[in-house]
Each structure stands twice: as C-alpha cells, then as structure tokens.
Design a protein around this motif. Structure first.
Motif, PDB file in Angstrom:
ATOM      1  N   ILE A   1       0.857  -1.186   0.000  1.00 51.81           N
ATOM      2  CA  ILE A   1       0.000   0.000   0.000  1.00 51.81           C
ATOM      3  C   ILE A   1       0.896   1.240   0.000  1.00 51.81           C
ATOM      4  CG2 ILE A   1      -1.727   1.315   1.297  1.00 51.81           C
ATOM      5  CD1 ILE A   1      -2.771  -1.327   2.373  1.00 51.81           C
ATOM      6  N   HIS A   2       0.909   1.959  -1.121  1.00 51.28           N
ATOM      7  CA  HIS A   2       1.805   3.104  -1.273  1.00 51.28           C
ATOM      8  C   HIS A   2       1.000   4.384  -1.446  1.00 51.28           C
ATOM      9  CE1 HIS A   2       3.722  -0.524  -2.879  1.00 51.28           C
ATOM     10  NE2 HIS A   2       4.805  -0.069  -2.290  1.00 51.28           N
ATOM     11  N   VAL A   3       1.695   5.496  -1.257  1.00 50.41           N
ATOM     12  CA  VAL A   3       1.065   6.776  -1.563  1.00 50.41           C
ATOM     13  C   VAL A   3       0.747   6.791  -3.055  1.00 50.41           C
ATOM     14  CG1 VAL A   3       1.455   9.264  -1.694  1.00 50.41           C
ATOM     15  CG2 VAL A   3       2.238   7.977   0.302  1.00 50.41           C
ATOM     16  N   GLY A   4      -0.494   7.183  -3.380  1.00 51.61           N
ATOM     17  CA  GLY A   4      -0.901   7.197  -4.781  1.00 51.61           C
ATOM     18  C   GLY A   4      -1.700   5.971  -5.173  1.00 51.61           C
ATOM     19  N   ASP A   5      -1.621   4.903  -4.375  1.00 47.08           N
ATOM     20  CA  ASP A   5      -2.381   3.693  -4.705  1.00 47.08           C
ATOM     21  C   ASP A   5      -3.871   3.914  -4.458  1.00 47.08           C
ATOM     22  OD1 ASP A   5      -0.107   2.417  -5.348  1.00 47.08           O
ATOM     23  OD2 ASP A   5      -0.053   1.071  -3.609  1.00 47.08           O
ATOM     24  N   GLU A   6      -4.680   3.262  -5.285  1.00 39.82           N
ATOM     25  CA  GLU A   6      -6.121   3.297  -5.034  1.00 39.82           C
ATOM     26  C   GLU A   6      -6.509   2.098  -4.184  1.00 39.82           C
ATOM     27  OE1 GLU A   6      -8.556   3.812  -8.451  1.00 39.82           O
ATOM     28  OE2 GLU A   6      -7.665   5.760  -8.922  1.00 39.82           O
ATOM     29  N   LEU A   7      -7.468   2.317  -3.288  1.00 38.34           N
ATOM     30  CA  LEU A   7      -7.956   1.257  -2.413  1.00 38.34           C
ATOM     31  C   LEU A   7      -9.468   1.209  -2.481  1.00 38.34           C
ATOM     32  CD1 LEU A   7      -6.033   2.154   0.891  1.00 38.34           C
ATOM     33  CD2 LEU A   7      -5.264   0.580  -0.893  1.00 38.34           C
ATOM     34  N   VAL A   8     -10.015   0.016  -2.314  1.00 35.88           N
ATOM     35  CA  VAL A   8     -11.458  -0.108  -2.162  1.00 35.88           C
ATOM     36  C   VAL A   8     -11.729  -0.700  -0.782  1.00 35.88           C
ATOM     37  CG1 VAL A   8     -13.548  -1.237  -2.995  1.00 35.88           C
ATOM     38  CG2 VAL A   8     -11.840  -0.457  -4.622  1.00 35.88           C
ATOM     39  N   VAL A   9     -12.591  -0.044  -0.020  1.00 37.42           N
ATOM     40  CA  VAL A   9     -12.943  -0.583   1.290  1.00 37.42           C
ATOM     41  C   VAL A   9     -13.977  -1.686   1.074  1.00 37.42           C
ATOM     42  CG1 VAL A   9     -13.950  -0.088   3.536  1.00 37.42           C
ATOM     43  CG2 VAL A   9     -12.445   1.571   2.446  1.00 37.42           C
ATOM     44  N   VAL A  10     -13.586  -2.916   1.370  1.00 37.74           N
ATOM     45  CA  VAL A  10     -14.444  -4.059   1.072  1.00 37.74           C
ATOM     46  C   VAL A  10     -15.343  -4.405   2.253  1.00 37.74           C
ATOM     47  CG1 VAL A  10     -14.474  -6.415   0.207  1.00 37.74           C
ATOM     48  CG2 VAL A  10     -12.567  -4.932  -0.360  1.00 37.74           C
ATOM     49  N   GLY A  11     -14.864  -4.166   3.461  1.00 38.68           N
ATOM     50  CA  GLY A  11     -15.695  -4.521   4.603  1.00 38.68           C
ATOM     51  C   GLY A  11     -15.080  -4.024   5.890  1.00 38.68           C
ATOM     52  N   SER A  12     -15.846  -4.168   6.978  1.00 39.89           N
ATOM     53  CA  SER A  12     -15.264  -3.863   8.273  1.00 39.89           C
ATOM     54  C   SER A  12     -15.798  -4.866   9.281  1.00 39.89           C
ATOM     55  CB  SER A  12     -15.565  -2.423   8.689  1.00 39.89           C
ATOM     56  OG  SER A  12     -16.880  -2.317   9.130  1.00 39.89           O
ATOM     57  N   ALA A  13     -14.926  -5.262  10.198  1.00 37.12           N
ATOM     58  CA  ALA A  13     -15.256  -6.330  11.133  1.00 37.12           C
ATOM     59  C   ALA A  13     -16.043  -5.777  12.321  1.00 37.12           C
ATOM     60  CB  ALA A  13     -13.977  -7.012  11.604  1.00 37.12           C
ATOM     61  N   PRO A  14     -16.808  -6.649  12.984  1.00 34.90           N
ATOM     62  CA  PRO A  14     -17.620  -6.195  14.115  1.00 34.90           C
ATOM     63  C   PRO A  14     -16.772  -5.797  15.321  1.00 34.90           C
ATOM     64  CG  PRO A  14     -17.685  -8.578  13.928  1.00 34.90           C
ATOM     65  CD  PRO A  14     -16.954  -8.078  12.731  1.00 34.90           C
ATOM     66  N   PHE A  15     -17.384  -5.174  16.312  1.00 35.37           N
ATOM     67  CA  PHE A  15     -16.738  -4.750  17.563  1.00 35.37           C
ATOM     68  C   PHE A  15     -15.558  -3.820  17.284  1.00 35.37           C
ATOM     69  CE2 PHE A  15     -18.174  -9.203  18.055  1.00 35.37           C
ATOM     70  CZ  PHE A  15     -19.264  -8.967  18.869  1.00 35.37           C
TER      71      PHE A  15
END
Lengths: 647, 78
Positions: B32-46
């Motif tokens: 994961i670098h500066v300039g990279d695109e990311l997609v938030v796929v999910g988030s865990a409970p708690f």
C-alpha cells in the motif's frame, strides 16, 4: 550411512527468506525431512527452524528465517533476518516470492539483492498467479535480476528440489545479482557517499558499501549507529545528504528512498509480468460476503470453533479408548506384579509416562491439530482472526492470538510455541500468559469425568464459559500491566486454497513432533520422579503440608493434596490420582457437589504441568514463567474459594 | 480524511501516510503506497479491522482501526 558422508566438514547453509505467507515455510516443509529443529536466535524470542536436506546427492542445511516484509530494523524478526544474512553464516540465500503478489514482493527482493549474499529466487505459487491472470516471464526476470529464478508450487512440491540444486550450484560458483539502479539524483547522492565512506564501515556492517550508503539514506538507525562508531563526521555528512535528497523531491525524508524503490519495482514488474484481467473472483467474493460478514461471519466463526472442539472430543475420545485400553491393561498387569523395589517404581513411572502421553494427550491433540492445519491451509484462519480481532482487542490481545489460544485446548505446550506467529514481544508474552488458563485435554478429562458426569453436562458447559470469562478478565487486567507496544492488526487476507492432503499431514506431523520432543520427555521424567516419590512414601507428608490450602481455604478432603501436588508433574493423572487418594472411583460418595466443582475449578486454573512451564521458560524466559505460575495459582485459589462460599 | 472514516464500498486514493518510518515500511511491505487506489471491502464487528483491496494488484489487507487512522485518503470518483 549417507548422513555420515559430510565427515565433519561444514554443510553448505541455505537460508530461506521472504514475506510472511509467501509459502516459505511450505517450501521448507516440502524440503525438510521428518526432523526439523527449532530454536531461538541467541538473545531474542525470535525463532527459526532448520533441517538437513539432500539434493543431487549432496547434503545441505536449510534455515527457515522468520518472514519479513522488509529489511528495515523495525521489528525483532526483521532485524534477526538481516543480522543473520549479514553475519555471513549463510552461503546462499533463497528469496521466496509469492508470484501472485509479485509487484510488492519485488521490493523485498531488491533489498535482499543489495545485501550482496549470493542469491536464488524461488518464484512460488505460479499456479495461483496464473489463476489471477499474472503471467511472469521467468527468463526476463532472471535477466533483470541477474540471479537464477526457479518457478515453484511449493505446496505441491513442484520445483522445490530444483531450488536446492540451483542454490548448491550457487555455493560452488557464487555470483552476485544486478542491484537496482535508482534515478539520477539518488545515484549521485549514493556516489557522493561512497566516495567519502571510511574504509572499515562496509566490513563492520558485513555488507557491500552500496548497501551501507542506501541504508543511511533510508534512515536506518542500526547502520547509523555503526557509522557513528567508525566515523561520526561521515555520518553527519550522510545525514545532511539525506535531507538534501528529500528536499529535492519535496518528499518526507524517511520515505524518499522507499518511494524510489517502489518506482523501480513497478517498472521491473511491468517489464517481466503480463496481467490479463480475469473476472474469476466471484467465488471468493461470494464466500467472503458470508465468511467476513459482520454478523454472519461471527456465526461461521462460532461454527468453525465448535466443529474444532467436536472433532477433538469425539475423535479424541475414540482414539483415547483405542490407545488407552492396552496401556491400562499393561499397568494393571504391572500393578499385580508389583515388586517392592525402587527400580520397579521407576519402571512403572516410565510406562505410565509413556501411556499418559500416548493415551490421554495425543488422542485429543491430533484431531485438533489436523482441523487447525486444514483451516490454516484453506485460508480460513486469517479470516477468523479478522472477525475476532475487535473482541480480542478488548482483552488486550490481537486477532491472531486466537490461534494459539485454540491450540491450548489440545495441549498448552504447542500453544505457547504457537505464539511465535505474533509480531511484538508484548503480544507474545500476554498470549503466553493466558494460554495456561485454557483447559488442555488433560484438564478436559477431569472436567468431563467429574463435573459433566456427576453434576450434569450444563455444569460442565458452565465451567468452560466461566473459564473463558475469567481468561478474558485476566487478559484485560494483564494488558494494562504488561508494557510494550501492541501491534495493530495488519494482515494479508489470502485467497482460498485447496491444500493437498500431503502438505496438511506434514504440517500436523511437524506440530506433533514439537509435542513429542518438547513435552513428552518431560512428562515421562516427571512420571518417573513421581513413581519414586510415591515409593519413598511422601503422600502423607504432602497432604499434611498442603492441608492449610486444601482443607483450610478450599474446604476439600485432606487426601486431595497429593493429587494437586502430583498434578503439577502429570496433569492428565489428576483424575486417577484422585480416585487413588480417595480410595474409590465413586467420588460423589465422599465429596459434596460443591467440593467436586471447587476441585475441578482449581485443577482447571492452577499452575500448568511442568512441560508447559519448561516451554514457557524457553519461549518467554524465567521471569514470565514465574509470573504465570503465580498468577494461575492465585486465580485457581480465588475461583475455588468462591465456589466454596457462594454455593 | 482517514481510511478509518471511509464507508464500505468506497474507492479512495492514498494521499499520505501520517506516521513514522516503521509504519511506512510495513505499508510498503503490504503493498500500500502513496498514490495507490484502495477499495474498502468490509469492516469487522466490535470496532474490528477494516478490509481493503488494492484493485491494481488484487491484494486484500486487513488493517486495524489504529492503522487505518494513519492513512490519509481522498475519494476517487468511480
């Protein structure tokens, strides 16, 4: 007599390095025979595994270095890997790379190349890369890096022997790869540093001067310290140059070089790999939409853990009956023959020690290890860690701590060894302190035979639930006491895989082997010691000595003292010892339900067996092992006393 | 904004990594670098970790909330 062939001559050493999850250990397992020795690097809690291999009729020693994302000196594992490679102990380095994430793996590969150790690249998981649509031109990669590149599918054993033969060829004729060339500004700065670098520095570090210069530009504090000792003026110059380079690009000083390296790596990747976009992700996506769903995922995790225990209990029970039966008959025969001599006591202790390991621990441990290995190789464990990370953080742990904690239900010894997967010393110590609270198979036998059978299954379930609650409370309390950084979770979530049976079985074997060499011998020795003590007749003395605790505090019959004392040596014998001590197997006739529950809770929580303590000493040191023993005893006394007065 | 504040399903670009060298090195290691695109796929409970995918490489990484706070991102229109 093949293994004698080396006739005292030093075997060539092949070191494996790579990122976590790149299949490095799978490659190691595929190569290693059935014996691998594990140990800690001197002065650290970082462990390695080593084994002897044979390829092309030649013997070599392979060392599986800890997985590292980079060679920056930021964590213990990375520093250990780097120091090992700089020490010159390795004749050749095999960099293992996950081809399906080649772009990022190249960065570590470039850093390793700069260290100047003769190197071979194992391009692993090429099958998975192709499924993902990444086709690597091996010849081009070989050409660009200037080192042999061997495509492998380690999990199926493909290409692994070729890796060793290329590595051995590299030992015969060492050559160096082509180090990456960065852009002009960096190269000019490096040249300026090389011109002024004091003569002894490169030798002091144990690496080429170029590596030293690059690390100084990267802000590597370990190399900075070394430079300061050799020539502090040079270090000042280097630091000024680093600042100048960063200002040139208007980038943060600490990431200037890594950004350049990233750029070089991306260029290289585009040159050697072709990416064919494939829309084949639907299976993983659909499965993950359930397995990693905030609610459904928890249900899946609960089901997965339940299946683990069910397998352990059902299969374990069956196995225990199969293995335990003959041993029981043997000890009955021996009891009949009972000659009154100390030698006889020793022999009986020995047989019973062997029987305890084979008949009580192994039957429950094996199915648990098998299930764990399947979950691990399929790729479920990181997903489970992801699901429970939030919960475990509340008791100061880490998502990944769930794995050793579950192993603890089989046997605490491999569980404590399993804490090696955690990154920071704090996480390892904390998890190791909690593992002994988990009732292993030996304690499960006691819970089932006393509480489940005499008080009812709901009580037994209650003991387990209470155990988890107490463990969580202790974890919470400890997490505010144990110092050190808690690593935030940062974890790859790999694709699902269908592991070959062979590789799963080999993993089970390696973990069982850890129990066999680390725990079983101690069990046997303890059993012999116990036989002798019994022969000498210290039972009454022990009972009297412990009576303030057993009778005074816990309100138990005085006769159970000896059970608790000997339970330290052989926890799995607690039950049989109790029968002997009370003179009956009908425990309910001599103990009240409150006493039965109190005794069981005490056995569940108090100091683990000597094998666990010995493992703890080896893994986290004397001090923490002492803390652990004291903590367990204290919690056991409190829990059992509460039962006495609240019942 | 930081990655921690990004809703599930969004596509973002890494602008800055606001922590020391150690963090930068581990992000480099994860790809994961500066300039990279990311997609938030999910988030865990708690308040568990956040799951992101780097579409360019297909890599999926789980980041604890503390880690996610250290990544400055900006939205990318799809």
């Amino acid at each position: 007599m093949k293994s004698g062939d080396n006739g005292g001559e030093r075997l060539p050493v092949i070191a494996l390095a790579g990122q976590p999850n790149c299949g490095k250990s799978t490659l190691f397992n595929a190569l290693a025979g059935f014996k691998a020795d594990t140990g800690n690097f001197p002065g650290t809690t970082v462990s390695y595994t080593a084994s002897e291999v044979v390829a092309d009729g030649r013997h070599a020693r392979i060392i599986d270095l800890p997985g590292t994302y980079s060679i920056s000196p930021h964590d213990a594992a990375e520093l250990v890997t780097r120091n090992y490679l700089l020490s010159g102990k390795a004749d050749v380095l095999v960099a293992v790379v996950d081809a399906s994430v080649l772009a990022r793996s190249i960065e570590l590969t470039l850093q390793l190349l700069e260290m100047g150790v003769p190197m071979v690249l194992a391009l692993n998981m090429v099958d998975e890369a192709e499924r993902k649509g990444i086709v690597v031109d091996v010849d081009a990669l070989q050409e660009r890096l200037g080192i042999p590149v061997v495509p492998t599918v380690a999990i199926r054993g493909k290409g692994v022997v070729r890796v060793v033969s290329r590595a051995l060829a590299m030992v015969d004729e060492p050559s160096h790869g082509k180090v990456p060339i960065y852009d002009r500004d960096v190269e000019e700065t490096v040249k300026g540093l090389l011109d002024r670098m004091p003569a002894g520095l490169s030798d002091a570090v144990g690496a080429p001067a170029r590596f030293v210069a690059l690390r100084l530009l990267e802000g590597d504090h370990v190399i900075e310290d070394q430079a300061r000792r050799v020539d502090s003026d040079f270090l000042d110059f280097a630091l000024a140059e680093r600042k100048r380079l960063a200002q040139l690009h208007d980038w943060p000083e600490e990431t200037t070089l890594s950004s350049h390296r990233h750029a070089v790596a991306m260029d290289l990747f585009e040159e050697v790999a072709r990416v064919v976009p494939r829309k084949r992700r639907s299976f993983r996506d659909r499965l993950d939409s359930v397995v990693m769903h905030p609610v459904l995922g928890l249900v899946v995790a609960a089901a997965a853990f339940a299946s683990l225990f069910l397998a352990a209990f059902l299969v374990g029970d069956w196995l225990a009956g199969m293995i335990g039966g003959p041993f029981e008959r043997l000890s009955q025969v021996m009891a009949h023959l009972a000659a009154d001599s100390i030698l006889w006591a020793v022999a009986r202790g020995f047989v019973e020690g062997v029987a305890g390991g084979a008949g009580i621990v192994l039957p429950y441990l094996l199915p648990l290890l098998l299930m764990m290995s399947i979950y691990e190789d399929v790729g479920y464990l990181p997903r489970a860690a992801y699901m429970v990370d939030g919960l475990l953080h509340r008791i100061g742990l880490h998502g990944k701590s769930i794995i050793p904690l579950i192993l603890g239900y089989g046997c605490n010894v491999p569980a404590i060894m399993g804490t090696r997967i955690l990154e920071t010393p704090r996480d390892r110590v904390l998890t190791s302190l909690l593992v002994p609270f988990i009732p292993c198979s030996a304690r499960t036998v006691v819970i089932l035979a006393l509480v489940a059978a005499l008080l009812g299954p709901w009580y037994a379930l209650g003991v387990y639930v209470l155990n988890i609650l107490v463990t969580a409370l202790v974890g919470r309390a400890l997490s505010s006491v144990v110092k050190g950084t808690q690593a935030g979770l940062l974890m790859d979530v790999p694709p699902y895989r269908t592991p070959p049976v062979r590789s799963v079985l080999k993993k089970v074997w390696f973990r069982t082997y850890e129990f066999l060499v680390a725990a079983w011998p101690i069990l046997i020795v303890a059993s012999v010691v116990m036989g002798v003590l019994e022969y000498v007749g210290i039972n009454d003395w022990v009972n009297a000595f412990l009576s303030p605790l057993t009778v005074g505090v816990l309100g138990l019959p005085q006769a159970v003292g000896v059970t608790l004392f000997f339970g330290l040596l052989r926890k799995e014998l607690s039950l049989i010892l109790l029968f002997q001590a009370l003179g009956t197997t009908d425990v309910a006739s001599v103990m009240t339900p409150a006493q039965i529950l109190g005794f069981t809770l005490f056995v569940t929580f108090y100091i683990p067996c000597v094998a666990t303590i010995a493992t703890m000493v080896r893994e986290v040191g004397w001090r923490w092992a002492g803390v652990s023993a004291a903590l367990n005893t204290a919690v056991a006394i409190v829990a059992a006393t509460l039962v006495r007065f609240l019942w | 904004m930081t990655l921690e504040q990004v809703p599930k399903g969004s596509r973002v670009k890494v602008v800055k990594r606001t922590s020391g060298q150690r963090f930068a090195a581990s992000m480099d290691g994860m790809g994961i670098h500066v300039g990279d695109e990311l997609v938030v796929v999910g988030s865990a409970p708690f308040s568990g970790p956040i799951l992101v995918e780097v579409p360019a490489s297909g890599i999926q990484v789980a980041l604890g909330r503390g880690m996610a706070k250290k990544l400055q991102v900006e939205p990318v229109s799809a």
